[in-house]
Structures are given as structure tokens and as C-alpha cells.
Write a protein that holds these residues in place. Structure first.
Motif, PDB file in Angstrom:
ATOM      1  N   LEU A 473       0.878  -1.175   0.000  1.00 12.62           N
ATOM      2  CA  LEU A 473       0.000   0.000   0.000  1.00 12.62           C
ATOM      3  C   LEU A 473       0.910   1.218   0.000  1.00 12.62           C
ATOM      4  CD1 LEU A 473      -2.600  -1.209   2.657  1.00 12.62           C
ATOM      5  CD2 LEU A 473      -2.922  -1.097   0.183  1.00 12.62           C
ATOM      6  N   GLY A 474       0.979   1.907  -1.120  1.00 16.95           N
ATOM      7  CA  GLY A 474       1.992   2.947  -1.298  1.00 16.95           C
ATOM      8  C   GLY A 474       1.553   4.358  -0.986  1.00 16.95           C
ATOM      9  N   THR A 475       0.240   4.582  -0.840  1.00 16.74           N
ATOM     10  CA  THR A 475      -0.241   5.949  -0.609  1.00 16.74           C
ATOM     11  C   THR A 475      -0.500   6.183   0.869  1.00 16.74           C
ATOM     12  OG1 THR A 475      -1.305   5.964  -2.779  1.00 16.74           O
ATOM     13  CG2 THR A 475      -1.998   7.657  -1.213  1.00 16.74           C
ATOM     14  N   ASN A 476       0.115   7.229   1.433  1.00 19.24           N
ATOM     15  CA  ASN A 476      -0.088   7.550   2.846  1.00 19.24           C
ATOM     16  C   ASN A 476      -1.201   8.594   2.966  1.00 19.24           C
ATOM     17  OD1 ASN A 476       0.225   8.627   5.559  1.00 19.24           O
ATOM     18  ND2 ASN A 476       2.132   7.489   5.601  1.00 19.24           N
ATOM     19  N   TYR A 477      -2.294   8.207   3.640  1.00 23.83           N
ATOM     20  CA  TYR A 477      -3.439   9.103   3.776  1.00 23.83           C
ATOM     21  C   TYR A 477      -3.393   9.894   5.080  1.00 23.83           C
ATOM     22  CZ  TYR A 477      -5.245   6.203   0.005  1.00 23.83           C
ATOM     23  OH  TYR A 477      -5.397   5.534  -1.190  1.00 23.83           O
ATOM     24  N   ARG A 478      -2.391   9.639   5.886  1.00 22.46           N
ATOM     25  CA  ARG A 478      -2.297  10.275   7.190  1.00 22.46           C
ATOM     26  C   ARG A 478      -1.319  11.447   7.173  1.00 22.46           C
ATOM     27  NH1 ARG A 478      -1.276   6.076  11.831  1.00 22.46           N
ATOM     28  NH2 ARG A 478      -3.095   5.130  10.837  1.00 22.46           N
ATOM     29  N   SER A 479      -0.717  11.692   6.026  1.00 25.77           N
ATOM     30  CA  SER A 479       0.296  12.737   5.949  1.00 25.77           C
ATOM     31  C   SER A 479       0.202  13.429   4.598  1.00 25.77           C
ATOM     32  CB  SER A 479       1.686  12.123   6.149  1.00 25.77           C
ATOM     33  OG  SER A 479       2.654  13.137   6.238  1.00 25.77           O
ATOM     34  N   SER A 480       1.084  14.367   4.370  1.00 23.63           N
ATOM     35  CA  SER A 480       1.143  15.068   3.084  1.00 23.63           C
ATOM     36  C   SER A 480       2.594  15.443   2.832  1.00 23.63           C
ATOM     37  CB  SER A 480       0.273  16.329   3.116  1.00 23.63           C
ATOM     38  OG  SER A 480       0.772  17.238   4.083  1.00 23.63           O
ATOM     39  N   GLN A 481       2.938  15.701   1.575  1.00 22.44           N
ATOM     40  CA  GLN A 481       4.325  15.996   1.231  1.00 22.44           C
ATOM     41  C   GLN A 481       4.871  17.227   1.960  1.00 22.44           C
ATOM     42  OE1 GLN A 481       6.075  13.749  -0.588  1.00 22.44           O
ATOM     43  NE2 GLN A 481       7.813  14.925   0.176  1.00 22.44           N
ATOM     44  N   PRO A 482       4.099  18.320   2.073  1.00 19.29           N
ATOM     45  CA  PRO A 482       4.630  19.475   2.828  1.00 19.29           C
ATOM     46  C   PRO A 482       4.968  19.141   4.280  1.00 19.29           C
ATOM     47  CG  PRO A 482       2.742  20.143   1.510  1.00 19.29           C
ATOM     48  CD  PRO A 482       2.821  18.648   1.429  1.00 19.29           C
ATOM     49  N   LEU A 483       4.133  18.290   4.923  1.00 16.47           N
ATOM     50  CA  LEU A 483       4.399  17.908   6.303  1.00 16.47           C
ATOM     51  C   LEU A 483       5.690  17.081   6.393  1.00 16.47           C
ATOM     52  CD1 LEU A 483       3.622  17.712   9.276  1.00 16.47           C
ATOM     53  CD2 LEU A 483       2.219  15.729   8.715  1.00 16.47           C
ATOM     54  N   VAL A 484       5.825  16.116   5.471  1.00 14.90           N
ATOM     55  CA  VAL A 484       7.037  15.293   5.448  1.00 14.90           C
ATOM     56  C   VAL A 484       8.272  16.166   5.227  1.00 14.90           C
ATOM     57  CG1 VAL A 484       8.266  13.456   4.225  1.00 14.90           C
ATOM     58  CG2 VAL A 484       5.816  13.232   4.663  1.00 14.90           C
ATOM     59  N   ASP A 485       8.182  17.097   4.265  1.00 11.56           N
ATOM     60  CA  ASP A 485       9.310  18.002   3.993  1.00 11.56           C
ATOM     61  C   ASP A 485       9.643  18.839   5.215  1.00 11.56           C
ATOM     62  OD1 ASP A 485       9.418  17.027   1.445  1.00 11.56           O
ATOM     63  OD2 ASP A 485       8.247  18.662   0.541  1.00 11.56           O
TER      64      ASP A 485
END
Length: 490
Positions: A473-485
Motif C-alpha cells: 500500500l503505497g499511498t499515505n493518507y495520514r500525511s502530506s508531502q509538505p508535512l514530510v518536507d
């Protein structure tokens, strides 16, 4: 066996085989479990199961009671939502209602027999969800042992021991009486000093006393002797060397004290490093060792003697400017004692070996007791089911469980250890498995390293290798790219 992991499509995931689903936190793992559950109830989707299953036939195993209740609640929510959506669709015949989280239901539509049949199956599942086969690993093992008591060879009236501390205390006391009461005085004194009491032994052994245990030794032959032989041979040998050291020290104690008394008088002019041999403590060190040497009951080596009064320890403590001049503090006793110390096995090694035998003895007593009594601990449940499955009649027991649960899912599979995997592998993935059987292992490979949680990375890798296919399962629905960055930047 495929080693390549492919993106999971819940509508086409093959259900009649062994699959590993790799799912990190936030990637919709629980939602996927719910989707598979719906497919099994409705016999829908590509590569679907051979027949519709009821809630009692779909085994879902989790690792805590809280996770079990949470999973039941979420599956109930999916069932309720599916009933509402399909009921509305049946009335309005409008596919526009399949939006957002209900998109999966729209994907199921082409595979459904008819909506009334679908609703009947879903409502029956919702009504019977309290009977759903969603258990902890221990709950599942207990149920199998009791339901198949004849095949597993356990008591029909199995009682679960949530706390076996009283039994452990009883057996620890028995072992102490049986092995230590008739020892010679010097060995009894050693046991008293190193082990203190049966209660202290249990504290040293820890709470996982029922698990397999081993220690690595430079001389593995030490473990091959019986405890009695080890105590009488090796510890007695040590005691004789220590007795000789004590004799040498006492013969020279007065002269040794005079030797260091001179260094106290010199104070700042002493050739010894003041941090190791200060003028305030040096004579108390001598007196401590002398007191130890006079105590014939103590057959352990004095640490102060080892650290302060061997020739090499004294040579290392000479100040640099004195060392250049060749100044030393010497006495024949220091070299003799150091040579004898080399012959001694450390007492902490002896303690480890004694604890090893103690642990083995308590385990044996526990197994003998539980073999003749209905009481079982949580760990016993796993061990007994594994032994039943891999013993005589194990194939028949595995077949009975497969008949009862033709499809199984293990959630949080990364926390599975070798024993647990042996249980499910025997049931769902061995050469004798044929027909309509499905097995899903669902876990996060990144968390398979956490040994403190019971995880075993090698078990995970073995399971991954043996699975028919691996999905992710490759899509993370609990986060977003800006948060990860942002987190990475921080």
C-alpha cells in the motif's frame, strides 16, 4: 515465489493463495482489511474466493485485545455503510452515491449477483458480527486447543493463568531446597552471596522464564555437566585457588601495610597516582583485603585486591615522572597473587551458569505441572498449539482448522515471532494444503526490527520469501508531502 512487491488493488487481489501485504502506518491498512472482508462475504471481485463466507469462517488475528475491539468496530462501520449505500442505490439506481470512501463499493458492483442478495448477506453479517472470528493470537490458540482438545491433547477444561507468579515462586523454592540445602559450607556461602534467595533468583531470571534460553560460553562443556557436578568441581577448584591467594596475602599483610604506609607519609611526594591511591584511602584498601582474607567463608574474589594490589595494577598507577626513573612498588605477593588470579573463573560466569540450570529446572517443573493440570499460561497456549500441529495427528488438526476457517488474515504481522509463524504456516501454507484456502499476512516491514515488541526480522523475511505474492500500500493518507518536507527539514 515472487520477491517483487506490487501495488495492491483491493478489487483484484487474489484471495485463494498466500499473500503478504506490506502496509506502513497511514496507508489504509484497516480499510483494506475491511475491503477484503466485504469481498469474502459477497464472493465478489476478481480472483475472488470460491464461495461466499460468513463472519465465523473469516479468521482475523491481531495482537492486543484493544486492536481486536477496534477492528471489530471498524468492520461493523464498513458493513453498516455498505448496507446504507447499496440500499440507496437499489432505490435510486444512481451511481453518483458511490463517492469518496464508497468508491470501492462501486468497483464491487459489476461482480455482485444482485443487490437484494448482497443486502441479505451484509445484514446477516452485521447481525452476527458478535460471533465474528476476530481474536488475539492467544485467544485463537486457546479456542483451537479447547475446541479440538482430542486432536491437540490438552484438557477440555483448560484454565488460563494470567499470573503464574505463585507457581514460579513454589518451584523456585523447591529447586533451592533440592540443590542447595545439602551443599558443603563454602559452596552454601557462595550461593548465599551470589544468588541471595529464591525470590532474588526469580528477579534475575525475569518475566520470560518460560521462553527458550541459552548462554554463550568460551567453554561450552561447563553447561554439559549437571549442576551438582559443576558446583563440586569448578567452584570448589576456584575456592581452593582463592584460599591460596588469601594465605599469600595474610603471610605478607603486615609488610604490605608498611609499604603503603610509607606512601601515605609522603603524601604529595608519593609515586602513586592520587586518583587511584589517595593517602586517605590507600590503607583502608589494605585493611579491606586483609579482612576479606581472614573470612574463610567468602570464596569470591575481592575486587579491591584485583584492581589495587596486583603488580600490573600498581605499575599502571605509577606517576609518569617516577615511571621514567624506573620507580616501582613491588612485593613478591603482588606477582604471585596476579598469577593465581589468572587461574580463576569469574564469579559472574558461575552465577550465569547456575541461573541457567535454575531456569531449566523451573521450566521442567512448570511443564510437568501443566502437563498434569488444566492451568496454562499465555505462552503455553502458543507452544501447545504449535506442538500439536507439528506432532502426531498435526495434519488432521490443521485440516480441521482450515475447514473451520478457510480464510485467515494476520494483522500487524511484523510483530509475529518464529513460533507464531510456525503455527499459521503449518495450517495455511504447507505441501498438504489444497482446495479453497486463503491466507493474508499484513504488516509494516519497517517495524519488523523491533525485537522488544516480539518482532523477529528473520521470521518476516522467511514469510515474505514463502508468500505466493507480495503487495504494498503505497499511498499515505495520514500525511502530506509538505508535512514530510517540514519534518525532514526540522
Amino acid at each position: 515465489m515472487s520477491q517483487k512487491s506490487t501495488a495492491l488493488n483491493a478489487i483484484s487481489l487474489p484471495l485463494n493463495q498466500v499473500n503478504l501485504i506490506e502496509a506502513s502506518a497511514g496507508t489504509g491498512k484497516t480499510y483494506t482489511i475491511g475491503s477484503i472482508y466485504l469481498r469474502l462475504l459477497l464472493q465478489a471481485g476478481e480472483n475472488c474466493f470460491s464461495r461466499p463466507l460468513n463472519v465465523e469462517e473469516i479468521l482475523v488475528v491481531t495482537f492486543t485485545e484493544m486492536a481486536t475491539e477496534d477492528l471489530k468496530r471498524k468492520i461493523r462501520e464498513r458493513l453498516t455503510a455498505a448496507i446504507l449505500v447499496f440500499s440507496e442505490y437499489y432505490e435510486k439506481q444512481d451511481k453518483a452515491i458511490f463517492t469518496g470512501e464508497h468508491q470501492f463499493l462501486a468497483e464491487l458492483l459489476p461482480y455482485l449477483e444482485d443487490i437484494p442478495t448482497t443486502l441479505r448477506r451484509l445484514k446477516l453479517a452485521e447481525q452476527n458480527l458478535d460471533l465474528a472470528s476476530i481474536y488475539t493470537i492467544h485467544g485463537f490458540c486457546r479456542r483451537m486447543l479447547m475446541q479440538h482438545a482430542f486432536n491437540s491433547g490438552v484438557h477440555f477444561n483448560l484454565k488460563l493463568l494470567k499470573d503464574q507468579s505463585d507457581l514460579l515462586k513454589q518451584f523456585a523454592n523447591e529447586f533451592w531446597r533440592e540443590h542447595f540445602y545439602d551443599l558443603p559450607f563454602h559452596l552454601a556461602a557462595f550461593i548465599s552471596k551470589e544468588l541471595k534467595s529464591p525470590e532474588d533468583v526469580l528477579n534475575d531470571l525475569g518475566s520470560n522464564i518460560g521462553n527458550d534460553f541459552s548462554i554463550k560460553l568460551d567453554k561450552p562443556g561447563l553447561l554439559e555437566m549437571s549442576l551438582k557436578e559443576f558446583l563440586q568441581k569448578d567452584i570448589t577448584k576456584n575456592a581452593k585457588v582463592i584460599e591460596k591467594i588469601k594465605d599469600i596475602w595474610l603471610e605478607s599483610a603486615a609488610k604490605i601495610r608498611d609499604l603503603f604506609d610509607e606512601e601515605v607519609v609522603k603524601k604529595d611526594e608519593s609515586c602513586l597516582n592520587g586518583r587511584s591511591y589517595s593517602s586517605k584511602t590507600i590503607l583502608s584498601f589494605v585493611d579491606e583485603v586483609t579482612s576479606w582474607a581472614k573470612n574463610r567463608a567468602d570464596i569470591t574474589l575481592n575486587e579491591t585486591l584485583v584492581k589495587k594490589f596486583t603488580q600490573s595494577a600498581l605499575d599502571n598507577a605509577i606517576k609518569a615522572d617516577f615511571k621514567k626513573k624506573g620507580v616501582r612498588i613491588t612485593h613478591p605477593a603482588f606477582e604471585e597473587i596476579e598469577a593465581l588470579i589468572e587461574e580463576i573463573q569469574p564469579s559472574d560466569l558461575f552465577k550465569k551458569i547456575i541461573l541457567y540450570h535454575y531456569r531449566q529446572g523451573i521450566q521442567k517443573k512448570l511443564l510437568e505441572y501443566k502437563a498434569n493440570h488444566p492451568e496454562k499460561s499465555f505462552d503455553d497456549l502458543l507452544r501447545l498449539l504449535k506442538e500439536a500441529l507439528h506432532g502426531e495427528g498435526g495434519e488432521q488438526l490443521a485440516e480441521l482448522i482450515r475447514f473451520q476457517y478457510p480464510f485467515a488474515m494476520i494483522d500487524e504481522f511484523q510483530d509475529t515471532d518464529a513460533l507464531q509463524y510456525q503455527i499459521f504456516s503449518k495450517i495455511y501454507h504447507n505441501k498438504n494444503v489444497s482446495g479453497n484456502v486463503g491466507f493474508m499476512m499484513i504488516g509494516d516491514p519497517k517495524q519488523a526490527i523491533y525485537r522488544f515488541r516480539g518482532a523477529d526480522i528473520f521470521t518476516y523475511l522467511k514469510a515474505a520469501k514463502e508468500a505466493n505474492e507480495r503487495f504494498n500500500l503505497g499511498t499515505n493518507y495520514r500525511s502530506s508531502q509538505p508535512l514530510v518536507d517540514g519534518v525532514n527539514r526540522l
